[in-house]
Design a protein around this motif. Structure first.
Motif, PDB file in Angstrom:
ATOM      1  N   THR A  62       0.830  -1.206   0.000  1.00 62.48           N
ATOM      2  CA  THR A  62       0.000   0.000   0.000  1.00 62.48           C
ATOM      3  C   THR A  62       0.863   1.254   0.000  1.00 62.48           C
ATOM      4  O   THR A  62       0.545   2.250  -0.667  1.00 62.48           O
ATOM      5  N   ASP A  63       1.964   1.212   0.718  1.00 63.37           N
ATOM      6  CA  ASP A  63       2.859   2.378   0.764  1.00 63.37           C
ATOM      7  C   ASP A  63       3.660   2.540  -0.520  1.00 63.37           C
ATOM      8  O   ASP A  63       4.132   3.643  -0.821  1.00 63.37           O
ATOM      9  N   VAL A 121      -5.812   4.615  -4.878  1.00 62.26           N
ATOM     10  CA  VAL A 121      -4.969   4.742  -3.699  1.00 62.26           C
ATOM     11  C   VAL A 121      -4.926   6.197  -3.246  1.00 62.26           C
ATOM     12  O   VAL A 121      -5.241   6.506  -2.089  1.00 62.26           O
ATOM     13  N   ARG A 144      -4.823   5.953   1.364  1.00 59.25           N
ATOM     14  CA  ARG A 144      -3.873   5.017   1.969  1.00 59.25           C
ATOM     15  C   ARG A 144      -4.229   4.701   3.423  1.00 59.25           C
ATOM     16  O   ARG A 144      -4.151   3.546   3.854  1.00 59.25           O
ATOM     17  N   HIS A 196      -5.044   1.000   4.901  1.00 63.74           N
ATOM     18  CA  HIS A 196      -4.297   0.433   6.028  1.00 63.74           C
ATOM     19  C   HIS A 196      -5.250  -0.006   7.139  1.00 63.74           C
ATOM     20  O   HIS A 196      -5.053  -1.065   7.760  1.00 63.74           O
TER      21      HIS A 196
END
Length: 533
Positions: free
Chosen positions: A212-213, A239, A243, A247
């Motif tokens: 995700t990062d 995204v 984010r 998460h």
């Protein structure tokens, strides 16, 4: 299984040897694809030039890409009987055809089991996945498609007429600066009870957090979980500024009931179709221990339910395996039939490698339905055996039938096929010609490239004289064959060393290549030797 010594005669054929990275042929692409009992075919396929030089040694890089127009008229069909594991092609078949495979899960799972002090089940050991887990030295093409490299060396400790022949395929690396198409990724996450074990769901959550990062703002993610049933936790979402939300959804994942892989895949593909983006790489990523015990548990039946999503929308499947107990056969079948590939992760370092370092090659495509075919010249070759690829076999006559599934290959991939080849006394000239055929990912136009090798280029000794990366390939293949050979440690490759010598070779190669993955291979060989006693 020991190599047989039956002499083969007859027509010269084409042997398919597929890989993701092939260093190319010199000059224009040659379309010499079938031979008859009277000798090599005189003309190539329509629209293709014959530009490779026979018997010139390892092929050099090919710059041009040519299109084929289907099978040649008068093409001879080959008898495909007797092509099972450990057998040589029956007379007069000098062809070997298979779909390209970039899977590495078999090797990753073997490392996990050996690290736990046990040997992997021989049925989970696929030599091609051991070989393809290591970096290669093939030249890469300037454009899309493949380069083709063919080389080899004399087998150690064997009769002078046995050699190991390497066929390598390579694709161009991902473009610098992140200039890849946006990705639309649907993650199908196993949250069954078996995923509660350390190194399963916790590792999946950590992997997804890392990913995700790393994804760009214009990429998209959907999250689907499955246990007894499947549930969409996050529909396809850009995204961008999401984010933190992504998460949060990942952190809330918890293990529960049984494992309904079929429901997860079906729901995941539904979300992928609903969130499909034109011009993006649309892919389903299955993260699971693949221990299906509820609902549909057969790969073919599971994928039949999502056939339209795969064929009409071109959505491919990437399988990421986890867990000390792992449904290897189901995950491999799902990926093979889902036009994708598999890998296996057991720790954070491996997860970062897959989801960060290898992200472009895991989400982009350089080629669809890629197949390989290699022709051995019967005037030079008595016997040959392809090491591995049993599950990727393709009928010889289907090489140019683009309706027949091949393998999907991304940027920066390499694929290697290793053969045991017994040369005839005094062999000279061309020994083998490898041809790779694929469809352009966007236009679906068929394209091919070939490379060849002569007898003089496969005579140097493997240990010491051959290129270090060819030696690493041999060590990996010897190790896989030893693990498949049960408790005896005997491999079916000529000149197979014992595990002690194999470990020494691997450690020397780790020093000379300064490659930590080769050191890891040496450690695995040592662990296998200790387990066997």
């Amino acid at each position: 299984m020991k190599l047989h010594t039956t002499t083969y005669r007859g027509v010269v054929g084409l042997l398919l040897a597929g890989g993701l990275l092939l260093a190319g042929c010199s000059g224009d692409v040659s379309q010499d694809t079938k031979r008859t009992a009277d000798g090599p075919a005189g003309a190539g396929a329509p629209g293709m030039d014959s530009g490779s030089t026979a018997g010139s040694g390892a092929a050099g890089p090919a710059d041009g890409v040519e299109q084929g127009e289907g099978r040649q008229e008068g093409e001879q069909k080959q008898d495909d009987r007797g092509r099972s594991a450990g057998q040589f092609a029956p007379e007069p078949d000098y062809l070997s055809t298979f779909a390209l495979d970039v899977d590495t899960a078999s090797y990753g799972y073997a490392l996990r089991t050996l690290g736990e002090g046990r040997l992997p089940d021989p049925g989970t050991v696929r030599p091609e996945e051991f070989v393809n887990s290591f970096r290669q030295d093939y030249e890469r093409p300037q454009g899309d498609g493949f380069s083709v490299t063919v080389d080899g060396a004399a087998a150690p400790g064997a009769d002078d007429d046995w050699s190991l022949l390497r066929v390598g395929l390579a694709t161009r690396q991902a473009d610098h600066g992140g200039e890849r198409p946006p990705a639309a990724l649907t993650f199908v996450i196993d949250t069954s009870g078996s995923m509660a074990e350390a190194g399963r769901l916790d590792l999946v959550k950590e992997s997804l957090g890392i990913l995700t990062d790393e994804l760009r703002g214009d990429d998209s993610i959907a999250l689907v979980t499955f246990s007894a049933e499947a549930e969409t936790q996050l529909p396809m979402t850009r995204v961008g500024d999401s984010r933190s939300r992504i998460h949060d959804v990942i952190e809330e994942l918890e293990p529960s009931d049984s494992t309904n892989v079929g429901a997860g895949v079906e729901t995941g593909y539904g979300e992928a179709v609903d969130g499909r983006r034109s011009g993006a790489t649309n892919r389903v990523v299955l993260l699971s221990d693949a221990l299906a015990n509820t609902g549909e548990t057969e790969a073919d039946a599971i994928l039949e339910r999502v056939a339209d999503a795969r064929t009409e929308h071109g959505i491919t499947l990437f399988g990421v395996g986890v867990g000390s107990d792992y449904g290897d056969a189901l995950m491999e079948r799902l990926a093979d039939k889902g036009d994708g590939h598999t890998t296996y992760v057991s720790d954070t370092e491996q997860a970062r490698k897959v989801f960060v370092d290898q992200l472009p090659m895991n989400v982009e495509l350089r080629a669809r339905d890629a197949k390989a075919q290699v022709a051995f010249d019967s005037d030079a070759v008595e016997q040959f055996r392809l090491i591995g690829y049993e599950n990727r076999a393709v009928a010889d006559e289907d090489f140019r039938d683009d309706r027949v599934d091949g393998g999907e290959v991304g940027p920066g991939h390499t694929v290697t096929a290793l053969y045991a080849v017994r040369l005839r006394p005094g062999a000279s000239g061309e020994v083998a010609r490898a041809t790779v055929r694929w469809l352009d990912p966007e236009t679906r136009a068929p394209r091919e490239r070939s490379g060849s090798v002569g007898a003089g280029a496969v005579g140097s000794r493997l240990w010491g004289d051959a290129k270090p990366r060819l030696q690493v390939t041999a060590v990996a293949a010897y190790f896989a064959e030893a693990l498949r050979g049960g408790s005896t440690g005997d491999g079916s490759l000529p000149g197979a060393p014992g595990l002690g010598e194999l470990e020494e070779r691997a450690r020397a190669l780790a020093d000379s290549t300064e490659d930590g993955s080769v050191e890891e291979l040496a450690d695995a060989i040592d662990q296998a030797s200790r387990v066997r006693g």
